[in-house]
Design a protein around this motif. Sequence first.
Motif, short mmCIF file in Angstrom:
data_model
loop_
_atom_site.label_atom_id
_atom_site.label_comp_id
_atom_site.label_asym_id
_atom_site.label_seq_id
_atom_site.Cartn_x
_atom_site.Cartn_y
_atom_site.Cartn_z
N ASN A 181 0.88 4.86 1.63
CA ASN A 181 0.34 5.27 2.92
C ASN A 181 0.42 6.77 3.16
N ALA A 204 -7.51 1.22 0.04
CA ALA A 204 -7.42 -0.01 0.83
C ALA A 204 -7.90 0.24 2.25
N ASN A 205 -7.78 1.49 2.70
CA ASN A 205 -8.19 1.87 4.05
C ASN A 205 -8.46 3.37 4.07
N GLY A 206 -9.62 3.76 4.60
CA GLY A 206 -10.00 5.17 4.66
C GLY A 206 -9.26 5.91 5.75
N ASN A 226 -3.91 0.88 -2.69
CA ASN A 226 -3.25 -0.29 -3.30
C ASN A 226 -2.21 0.15 -4.32
N THR A 237 0.82 -1.21 0.00
CA THR A 237 0.00 0.00 0.00
C THR A 237 0.86 1.27 0.00
N SER A 261 -11.93 8.24 0.28
CA SER A 261 -12.98 7.46 -0.38
C SER A 261 -12.75 7.37 -1.89
N SER A 276 -4.97 6.99 5.62
CA SER A 276 -5.47 6.38 4.38
C SER A 276 -4.38 5.54 3.75
N LYS A 277 -4.81 4.45 3.10
CA LYS A 277 -3.90 3.55 2.39
C LYS A 277 -4.50 3.25 1.02
#
Length: 156
Positions: free
Chosen positions: A117, A133-135, A126, A115, A138, A123-124
């Motif tokens: 970062n 991958a992670n908020g 791909n 990821t 969005s 937030s992450k």
Amino acid sequence: MTDTDTTRRAVMLGASGAGLAVVLTACGGYNSATSVDNGDSAADPAPASSAGDAAGDAAAGAAGLAKTSDIPTGGGKIFKKEKIVVTQPKDGEFKAFSALCTHQGCPVGSVSDGTINCPCHGSKFNIADGSVANGPASEPLAEKQIKVEGGSISLA
């Protein structure tokens, strides 16, 4: 104003400055799969290269961002000056994305464990497609066009 007030003020200013330094240092991420190019060649002297690498270095420096060998498989490299991150999700496959997080525009800080970062709010994204991958972000990172040619990566 008394000497006690002056001393108290000096202590408070010193303590807040030290706290700020700790916070800023904590925002920097260290990971073996991450590389950051701050665009300041004087601060980051180029490593010594053999005569065989001279042509590749010249091609990468003259027209490109980096050599393909500079981008680790499963990781990436952030180019702060260009506001771009180049990744290599699989051996020989290179991708590029905006290095500005889509949540609040913070510059991404590292690439690790597949990821990209953002240090601001976690937030992450791909490394293969820039998707979230992670908020809290969005929206995916915007893909950037690059050209991979002769061991050199450049903006298209």
